[in-house]
Each structure stands twice: as C-alpha cells, then as structure tokens.
Design an enzyme around this catalytic site. Structure first.
Site, short mmCIF file in Angstrom:
data_model
loop_
_atom_site.label_atom_id
_atom_site.label_comp_id
_atom_site.label_asym_id
_atom_site.label_seq_id
_atom_site.Cartn_x
_atom_site.Cartn_y
_atom_site.Cartn_z
N LYS A 1 18.83 -2.79 32.07
CA LYS A 1 17.73 -2.07 31.31
C LYS A 1 18.36 -1.51 29.95
O LYS A 1 19.41 -0.95 30.22
CB LYS A 1 17.02 -1.01 31.84
CG LYS A 1 16.04 -0.39 31.06
CD LYS A 1 14.72 -1.04 31.18
CE LYS A 1 13.90 -0.53 30.18
NZ LYS A 1 14.00 -1.49 28.96
N GLN B 1 24.65 2.58 28.09
CA GLN B 1 23.46 2.41 29.02
C GLN B 1 23.53 2.73 30.39
O GLN B 1 22.81 3.16 31.03
CB GLN B 1 22.90 1.09 28.16
CG GLN B 1 21.39 1.33 28.48
CD GLN B 1 20.81 1.95 27.40
OE1 GLN B 1 20.92 1.52 26.24
NE2 GLN B 1 19.62 2.78 27.39
N LYS C 1 23.87 6.37 31.11
CA LYS C 1 22.63 7.17 30.69
C LYS C 1 21.54 6.96 31.56
O LYS C 1 20.77 7.84 32.10
CB LYS C 1 22.39 6.65 29.36
CG LYS C 1 21.02 7.32 28.68
CD LYS C 1 20.66 6.56 27.62
CE LYS C 1 21.41 5.74 26.54
NZ LYS C 1 21.03 5.63 25.32
N LYS D 1 22.11 -4.42 27.25
CA LYS D 1 21.70 -4.27 25.79
C LYS D 1 21.85 -5.59 25.24
O LYS D 1 22.62 -6.50 25.73
CB LYS D 1 22.72 -3.30 25.15
CG LYS D 1 22.42 -2.66 23.79
CD LYS D 1 21.62 -1.30 24.11
CE LYS D 1 20.85 -0.69 22.94
NZ LYS D 1 20.46 0.56 23.33
N ASP E 1 15.63 -0.93 19.82
CA ASP E 1 16.68 -0.04 19.46
C ASP E 1 16.41 -0.19 17.85
O ASP E 1 15.59 -0.56 17.23
CB ASP E 1 18.08 -0.67 19.92
CG ASP E 1 19.16 0.15 19.74
OD1 ASP E 1 19.13 1.38 20.78
OD2 ASP E 1 20.21 0.21 19.01
N THR F 1 12.10 9.22 22.89
CA THR F 1 13.65 9.83 22.82
C THR F 1 13.78 10.95 22.03
O THR F 1 14.52 11.99 22.15
CB THR F 1 14.43 8.67 21.78
OG1 THR F 1 13.76 7.38 22.43
CG2 THR F 1 15.77 8.69 21.97
N SER G 1 10.68 4.40 29.32
CA SER G 1 10.70 2.96 29.34
C SER G 1 10.77 2.76 31.20
O SER G 1 9.84 1.94 31.51
CB SER G 1 11.99 2.29 28.89
OG SER G 1 12.08 2.09 27.48
N1 GLU Z 1 17.59 1.72 22.79
C1 GLU Z 1 17.07 2.81 23.55
C2 GLU Z 1 18.49 3.60 24.30
O1 GLU Z 1 19.51 3.57 23.63
C3 GLU Z 1 16.18 2.78 24.62
C4 GLU Z 1 16.46 1.64 25.82
C5 GLU Z 1 15.36 1.46 26.41
O2 GLU Z 1 14.06 1.87 26.44
O3 GLU Z 1 15.36 0.24 27.33
O4 GLU Z 1 18.38 4.25 25.28
#
Ligand code: GLU
Length: 455
Positions: free
Chosen positions: A99, A120, A123, A135, A175, A219, A387
């Site tokens: 994800k 990610q 996170k 990503k 993103d 976010t 998400s």
């Molecule tokens: N691009 C966002 C991040 O850096 C969201 C990623 C997502 O929702 O999958 O966390």
C-alpha cells in the site's frame, strides 16, 4: 556484562547490514538516508530481541520484495510520442497488501521510490491497519500538461501497472502530482481492462464512486491531530500560535484548515516557485481558489491579499519566525541551516506533513535543542490510514459519513502518538518520537517476519 555483550552483538549486526546496504545501493542517497534514520534507532530493539538477529530480519526488511520498472508511452496533443519510466516498488507485505501512493514528478527515480516505499512500511504498520508497504510513480512531469494529456498518460501508465496490482495484492493511491483527477483516470482504465468493479484496488477515488469521505482532508487533518497531541503533552494548544506551513497541495491546505479551526495563525505557504507570507493569516478561501480551482502559481495570492508578500525560491520560508513549523512540501526541504534558523527564531514544535522533509542533520538539531519533533511516518500517517478505511468500506460495499471517518482518523492519530511515545519511553529514549515511531513500526513488521518463517 550481559547487556554489554548484547549491545555489541546488536550494534555489530546493524552496522554490518548497513555497510552491505551502502555497498549495494551506493547510488541511492535518498534510500540510504531513510534507511539510516531507521537503523540508527534500532540498537535497543535488537538488544532485547536477539531472535530478530537469528532470523536476520533487518536484511530481509531492507531488500524490497520486488521492483517493477516499465515503459510508459503516450501521445501529447500535437501527436508527438513520449516515453517515460514507470515504477512500482513492492517493498513488504507482511502486514497486508502492498500500500502506498503514486508520485508523478520529474525527480522520480529508483532511489526516491525506494525511500518512499521503505518509509511506507513502518508508517503503515503504525496505523494498526492491515496494510503493507509500497510506492510507485513516474518521472512524468504533469506541469503544463492539458487535461487530455494527463488522461492519456494515466491510461498508458495503468495499461502496464494493472497486471501487478489488485485489492488483495497492491493498492496504489495518490502522492505528489497524483490527486483525485489522476486517480479517476487510473481507476477508469483499470476497471476497463479488468472488466470488473474492484473498487479496493486504488484509494483516493471520488466519493460516490468508491471513494471515502474525508480522504482528501485526511493527511493534513491527521497531521494537525498529531500536533495537537504533541502540544497537549507540553500543556499547550494551537490557540494563537504562529504556524509556518510549506507546500500548497492537499496536505498543506487541509493542515492549514484544521490549524486555523483550532485558533492558530498560519502565516505562510509555498509552491515550487516560492512562498507567500501573510502576517495577518493565510486566506484559505483564496489559496483553495488558486490551487484547487484554477491551478495557478502561488504568487497570484497577492491579487487577493495585496498586503501579503511573495518571495521567489523556497529556502527562506524557514526564516519566518514561528512557534510551529509544518513542512508539507517535499523531501529534504529543511537542512541543517534551515533548522538552525528555525531554532534561533524560537520554534518549539516541528511536525512533518511531507515524507522525509527534514534531513538527518536537521532532525538531530531539533532533538538536541528541545524542539518537540513529530517525524513523518507518524505525523503524516493519517492519509494512508484513511486509505485503509476506504479499502474497508470498499470490501464491505458501504460508505461511512464524513464524521465517522474523521472520528476514526482522530482515534488512529491518537494511538500512533501514544504508541510512538510509549515505545520511546520503553527503550530509554523518552520524548524522542523519531526513535519511538521507528521502533513501534519496526517491531510489528519484525514480529510478522519471524512468525512467517524463512522463505
Ligand atoms: N502518499 C501518501 C503517503 O505518503 C498516501 C498513500 C496512500 O494513501 O496509500 O502516505
């Protein structure tokens, strides 16, 4: 004596893995920077969990499951044919399907994709929701492209990507350079090719067409919820605080909105051309009109607010005195010099809305100078957490109200803060949310790897 030996073994193990990583990825500075920040936090974890060394979890975590790179060919409005490079880094799926967002920006390369996918993993683990780390993106530059060109590019990109993703496999989102419009075009093409309505394959879709309410805001709102926790810790609040926000995309705009809602005065915002300073407080209605409706450069803000100033270039934004700094633009936008200026001007809280906006020198300066610092993988996790809530709604073929999603987001940010804080305390680094969030995220992934066995 035992602790001493364990320490040595843990330290030696981490050093060896990092040395190998540097040798193998010598030309990937952003990836090495992200890896170094995490690895430096982990010594106390390996001291207490020697089984992680036996299972060699670190070497397994720093190597992506796979990196997909592909050609994207598309035609502009004058029938010229262009080729860009597309990527998807599927880094780790121990906790759930890969994800993470897609970034369309000319700076995109394998190092940037890998740093983002690596961040990610941890996170996403911190959100407590079942999502792994990935990503993707392209070196395509959306600036100055027509709507039809954006659509054709997104369709071409998905024509290759579709075979690598799926609601239980890998779930991209937005993103930098990829917002609701691009997700719509990507989703349309995926649906066409698959011949099925697999809504959970992408997040950030339009509400009413599989998207979640509050995803767009999540976010930025989540960042402010996180900072509210940091403020509460120090018996402070947003009320009457001066805030500098960099960026003017989704993250920045909704961070400004929520900070203003809590009574803060946000005095600056930026785009890649420069920054605006409005000492009376940013007129958010004007900023949204410029960025969300018209897609113009930020300097046009002066047409709405003649007393504001515009400064070309972005570095000097950090010379504006403030209590709270929220970098929401891009990686490495705060270096050591910028951090020193912020500290000299009395900043007390810094929290990262962008991914890795502070370099390692800046982070250490904040930590050493009593600035309470909220690292990206904790502070900006509200976007990807929402998400995951969108994926839940898609799986349940339902949709939740704005208030319901926002309520869950607040709970998630609260628990990310608490877990990060408690992990820092448990391992002897009270008050250090960098170490705390790295450890809290890492331990979840490491335990998963140990329980999966070796493969
Ligand atoms: N691009 C966002 C991040 O850096 C969201 C990623 C997502 O929702 O999958 O966390």
């Amino acid at each position: 004596m035992t602790t001493e030996l364990n320490y040595t073994a843990a330290q030696q193990y981490i050093d060896e893995v990092f040395t190998q990583l540097k040798e193998k990825n010598a030309h990937q500075p952003e990836f090495l920077q992200a890896a170094e920040e995490i690895l430096l936090s982990l010594t106390p974890v390996f001291e207490q969990h020697p089984e992680y060394i036996t299972h060699n979890v670190l070497s397994r975590i720093v190597e992506p499951d796979r990196i997909i790179s592909f050609r994207v060919t598309w035609q502009d409005d004058n029938n010229n044919v262009h080729v860009n490079r597309g990527y998807r880094v599927q880094f780790n799926n121990v906790i759930g399907p890969y994800k993470g967002g897609l970034r369309f920006h000319p700076s995109v390369n394998e190092s940037i994709m890998k740093f983002l996918a690596f961040e990610q993993i941890f996170k996403n683990a911190l959100t407590g929701l079942p999502i792994g780390g990935g990503k993707g993106g392209s070196d395509f530059n959306p600036k100055g492209k027509s709507d039809a060109e954006i659509m054709r590019f997104c369709q071409a990109f998905m024509t290759e990507l579709y075979r690598h993703i799926g609601p239980d496999v890998d779930v991209p989102a937005g993103d930098i350079g990829v917002g609701g419009r691009e997700i719509g075009y990507l989703w349309g093409q995926y649906k066409r090719i698959r011949g099925a309505y697999e809504a959970g394959v992408l997040t950030g879709k339009t509400p009413g067409y599989g998207g979640s309410l509050a995803r767009k805001e999540a976010t930025g709102y989540g960042l402010v919820y996180f900072v509210a926790e940091m403020l509460r810790e120090k018996s402070e609040s947003f009320l009457d605080k001066t805030v500098v926000v960099s960026g003017s995309g989704n993250v920045a705009i909704y961070a400004i909105e929520k900070a203003q809602h809590y009574g803060a005065k946000v005095v600056a915002a930026s785009d890649s051309s420069g920054y605006i300073y409005d000492p009376e407080g940013i007129d958010l209605h004007a900023l949204k009109d410029i960025k969300e409706v018209k897609g113009e450069r930020i300097s046009t803000y002066l047409n709405y607010r003649p007393n504001a100033t515009f400064t070309p270039g972005c570095d000097a934004i950090w010379s504006i005195p403030c209590d709270i700094a929220l970098p929401c633009a891009t990686q490495n936008e705060i270096n050591g010099d910028a951090a020193r200026t912020l500290i000299d001007n009395g900043v007390k809280f810094v929290a990262e809305g962008a991914n890795m906006p502070s370099d390692l020198e800046a982070i250490n300066l904040f930590l050493d100078n009593d600035v309470y610092f909220g690292p990206a993988k904790a502070a900006n996790a509200g976007g990807v957490a929402t998400s995951a809530l969108e994926m839940s709604q898609n799986s349940g073929r339902t949709s939740w109200s704005f208030a319901e999603v926002d309520g869950k987001l607040q709970e998630i940010m609260h628990s990310i803060y608490t877990e990060s804080k408690e992990a820092a305390e448990k391992y002897g680094f009270a008050g250090n949310l960098v170490i705390g969030s790295n450890i809290a995220g890492f331990v979840k992934v490491a335990n998963g790897l140990v329980s999966e066995g070796v493969y």
